[in-house]
Enzyme design. Sequence first.
Site, PDB file in Angstrom:
ATOM      1  N   VAL A 133       2.415  -8.367  -0.856  1.00 19.88           N
ATOM      2  CA  VAL A 133       1.334  -7.598  -1.463  1.00 19.88           C
ATOM      3  C   VAL A 133       1.961  -6.510  -2.325  1.00 19.88           C
ATOM      4  CG1 VAL A 133      -0.706  -6.172  -1.059  1.00 19.88           C
ATOM      5  CG2 VAL A 133      -0.172  -8.058   0.500  1.00 19.88           C
ATOM      6  N   CYS A 134       1.681  -6.553  -3.613  1.00 18.09           N
ATOM      7  CA  CYS A 134       2.276  -5.614  -4.564  1.00 18.09           C
ATOM      8  C   CYS A 134       1.278  -4.493  -4.839  1.00 18.09           C
ATOM      9  CB  CYS A 134       2.632  -6.348  -5.855  1.00 18.09           C
ATOM     10  SG  CYS A 134       3.689  -5.412  -6.959  1.00 18.09           S
TER      11      CYS A 134
END
Length: 469
Positions: A269-270
């Site tokens: 998850v960025c």
Amino acid sequence: MDPDVVEIAPPPLASPSRTRKPRKVNLEVIDVEQYHVDKMNKGKAIEDGHNPFSPVANGVIPMDVDGYTLVLKDIPTGVKVAISTTQPCGFQNYSINGTCKSSRSSSNPFLETPTTVHHQTPNVVMEPSPSSRPVISDASASSEVVTSAQANFLRDFKSFDTVEDFSDHHYLSKGKASKQNSKTWLKKVQADWKILEKDLPETIFVRACESRMDLMRAVIIGAEGTPYHDGLFFFDIQFPDTYPSVPPKVHYHAGGLRINPNLYNCGKVCLSLLGTWTGNKRERWLPQESTMLQLLVSIQALILNQKPYFNEPGYEPTMGTPSGEAHSKVYSENVFILSLRTMVYSMRKPPKHFEEFVCSHYFVRALDIVKACNAYKDGAPIGSIVKGGVQGIEETSQSGSKKFRTDVAAFVKTVVGEFVKLGVKELEEKPKPPPVVNANTESNNANRKRSRSSSIKEFLANIGRCVFQ
């Protein structure tokens, strides 16, 4: 006295009713199990639609006992009715003086207010009772009954709760249940629990682990108006030993699909708040201010949004330009196809402690999802489905692309197949009726065949005559 305060006099107390002098009454005990029933001669017919749980009416109190309706008529004061069989859940208990008492609360007025019956002559009749289960005559009626049960489950499903274990958690091997964490860590995690329990939005559900307080799982429902609408998106969370000095670790259940520039197919998850992407100071994790609730809401609002194409930093400057919007449209159409594949992935392999939630969610929303797919096949633009309908589209150029329509038509069959496995009867393919054979049509076809055959024979005979001549 303050001028803004109005003093209201208390209502007058009701005067107590006069108490009558008790009279001596011989209690008559009727044992239902010993009561002789002659169904052929003494049983009475029950009107269609009679409900044995309906309120007391006209002095008749029905009770369902072993397939029969016990109708108590004109019960005199002081007569005790002893029923030795088990009563249905939530049904009244009738005791001395004809007063009905309930051991459980209910919204049904019949179960709330005690009712006293004052009649003179006892009359007890045993009648064959209708089935307590609803009679289902067709598939649609069956689906309505099940849908109600699924909707009730979703209504009662807590937005936040604790579970005993997470055997399928992504970060299970990153810690131990016996590990002792610092007081600061423990205090912060407990504070996050309390905030989540109190302030979670309706579209986010969280389960925390009792034996491993460092583990948590969340599911976010895709918002309408986005290419993620009606989908379920799961995230596994872990609080590191140095939490809250560092942000939590978050893993997305991708199933190998890249549905967003910020959600990788490996589960990464960025997000600036997680420290996995650069951002200004206010966008990063602040140990004294940031919370788990803030993180989940950020994922829902900033990642699973209406135009995820512009989440990619290099594409953000093109927002609002014809080229940028055209690319965004194509990207969102592809995202919806991947969202449908994510639905199938979740239904086939639901995360632990959310198995029934996944089934109930997609069961309830199955028809709306199929309606949306049909609208997309007919040309509705992606993200235009709101509350089961299509938003008004002024420009025809905003319709979905031809490739998008084809892709939706091809994959929706797989989605419908999974919905049918959940029990959505309305989506089952009905067998086609056999073709109607008409006797006149058969005779006409036979005559045509004979006429063709005779014509061919005549043609061959003529050819033979020509040859021999």
